[in-house]
Design an enzyme around this catalytic site. Sequence first.
Site, short mmCIF file in Angstrom:
data_model
loop_
_atom_site.label_atom_id
_atom_site.label_comp_id
_atom_site.label_asym_id
_atom_site.label_seq_id
_atom_site.Cartn_x
_atom_site.Cartn_y
_atom_site.Cartn_z
N ASP A 43 0.85 -1.20 0.00
CA ASP A 43 0.00 0.00 0.00
C ASP A 43 0.88 1.25 0.00
OD1 ASP A 43 -2.99 1.02 0.86
OD2 ASP A 43 -1.41 2.27 1.72
N TYR A 48 3.39 9.65 -0.67
CA TYR A 48 4.51 9.07 0.08
C TYR A 48 5.84 9.26 -0.67
CZ TYR A 48 0.80 6.28 2.42
OH TYR A 48 -0.33 5.84 3.08
N LYS A 73 -2.50 5.99 -4.18
CA LYS A 73 -3.55 6.98 -3.84
C LYS A 73 -3.29 8.30 -4.55
CE LYS A 73 -3.43 4.87 0.72
NZ LYS A 73 -2.00 4.61 0.97
N HIS A 106 -6.95 10.00 -1.65
CA HIS A 106 -6.23 9.93 -0.37
C HIS A 106 -6.96 10.67 0.76
CE1 HIS A 106 -1.84 9.46 1.20
NE2 HIS A 106 -2.70 9.26 2.15
N SER A 229 6.51 -1.35 9.25
CA SER A 229 7.70 -1.54 10.07
C SER A 229 8.92 -1.34 9.21
CB SER A 229 7.73 -2.94 10.70
OG SER A 229 8.91 -3.05 11.48
P1 A2P Z 1 9.52 -0.30 13.63
O1 A2P Z 1 9.46 0.38 12.29
O2 A2P Z 1 10.76 0.01 14.38
O3 A2P Z 1 9.22 -1.76 13.55
P2 A2P Z 1 1.53 1.44 12.64
O4 A2P Z 1 1.59 0.36 11.63
O5 A2P Z 1 0.33 1.45 13.51
O6 A2P Z 1 1.76 2.80 12.04
O7 A2P Z 1 2.75 1.19 13.64
C1 A2P Z 1 4.07 1.32 13.19
C2 A2P Z 1 4.97 1.42 14.39
O8 A2P Z 1 4.90 0.20 15.12
C3 A2P Z 1 6.41 1.62 14.03
O9 A2P Z 1 6.96 2.49 15.00
C4 A2P Z 1 7.01 0.24 14.14
O10 A2P Z 1 8.36 0.34 14.54
C5 A2P Z 1 6.18 -0.40 15.22
N1 A2P Z 1 6.01 -1.84 15.01
C6 A2P Z 1 5.55 -2.44 13.90
N2 A2P Z 1 5.50 -3.77 14.06
C7 A2P Z 1 5.94 -4.00 15.31
C8 A2P Z 1 6.12 -5.19 16.09
N3 A2P Z 1 5.83 -6.39 15.59
N4 A2P Z 1 6.61 -5.05 17.34
C9 A2P Z 1 6.92 -3.84 17.84
N5 A2P Z 1 6.76 -2.69 17.18
C10 A2P Z 1 6.28 -2.77 15.92
#
Ligand code: A2P
Length: 275
Positions: A43, A48, A73, A106, A229
Amino acid sequence: MSAITLNNGVTIPQIGYGVFQIPPADAQRMTEAALAVGYRHIDTAAGYQNEEGVGSGVISSGIPRDEIFVTTKLWNADQGYEKALAAYETSRKKLGLDYIDLYLIHFPVPQKRLYAETWKALEKLYAEGAVRAIGVSNFKFPYLDRLLAGADVIPAVHQIEVHPTYQQAELDALTRTHGIAVEAYSPLGRGADLTAPIIVEIAERVGASPAQVIMKWHLDRGRVVLPKSASVDRLTENLRVDAIELTESDLTAIETLEEGLRTGEDIETFDIPNR
Ligand code: A2P
């Protein structure tokens, strides 16, 4: 991986990799990594500014194009009928793809009063087969209703911010009432919801991580989920949730976390950066 069928018969993998804030220089590598660990849904968005890298990653993965679901988007500055048609073509070329699976408006940008006209452009792209499905994002009340009043094609999806501390339950329900699938962005509350004691308690009990518990809650509630992530290990963890079993009482316990904690833009005041 689980998939859901949209209102036009197209299937969409229920977990997608959201590339918001992935820098352009990292987008190809991260897209390739996500596809390598099993993601089949990416996505992105013109806003972006990483469509080129995402498209390169899709192509260089070697995975057949029809096995990957790609969303992008339309950016706010491109609202309007002709601009939207041109913006689609720009995005498609940046991605380097023959077609896009899902194209979304968007933000409604209500100040511009152009979203109904913009939707007509998306309907044309859909009628021509340039895109497999069309939808909207961030269309909270009353914008979704207003769009529907003039629509010939009902949006296939509505992508909104949903996580335990900001569930937008009314908007989620309104969206589903119209047969529109809900896609959750910031599904982990940008990481902030992972430490909620209820989440941690359930995670320990079912032998999963807090992120996996929140992912499974979204899936069990029938949403498409778009976790982000920067780490391949965490991307993998967020995808491996099929074996986790939550009870209805676990799901409702998670829903007591609602606090109205929006992390994204407020669409009422979010103006139009012309980039
Ligand atoms: P990171 O990029 O260091 O993994 P969202 O998807 O709600 O926007 O959340 C993204 C945030 O959650 C990022 O800061 C990401 O950090 C963190 N995050 C994503 N997956 C995990 C996970 N499995 N465990 C801990 N933190 C996570």
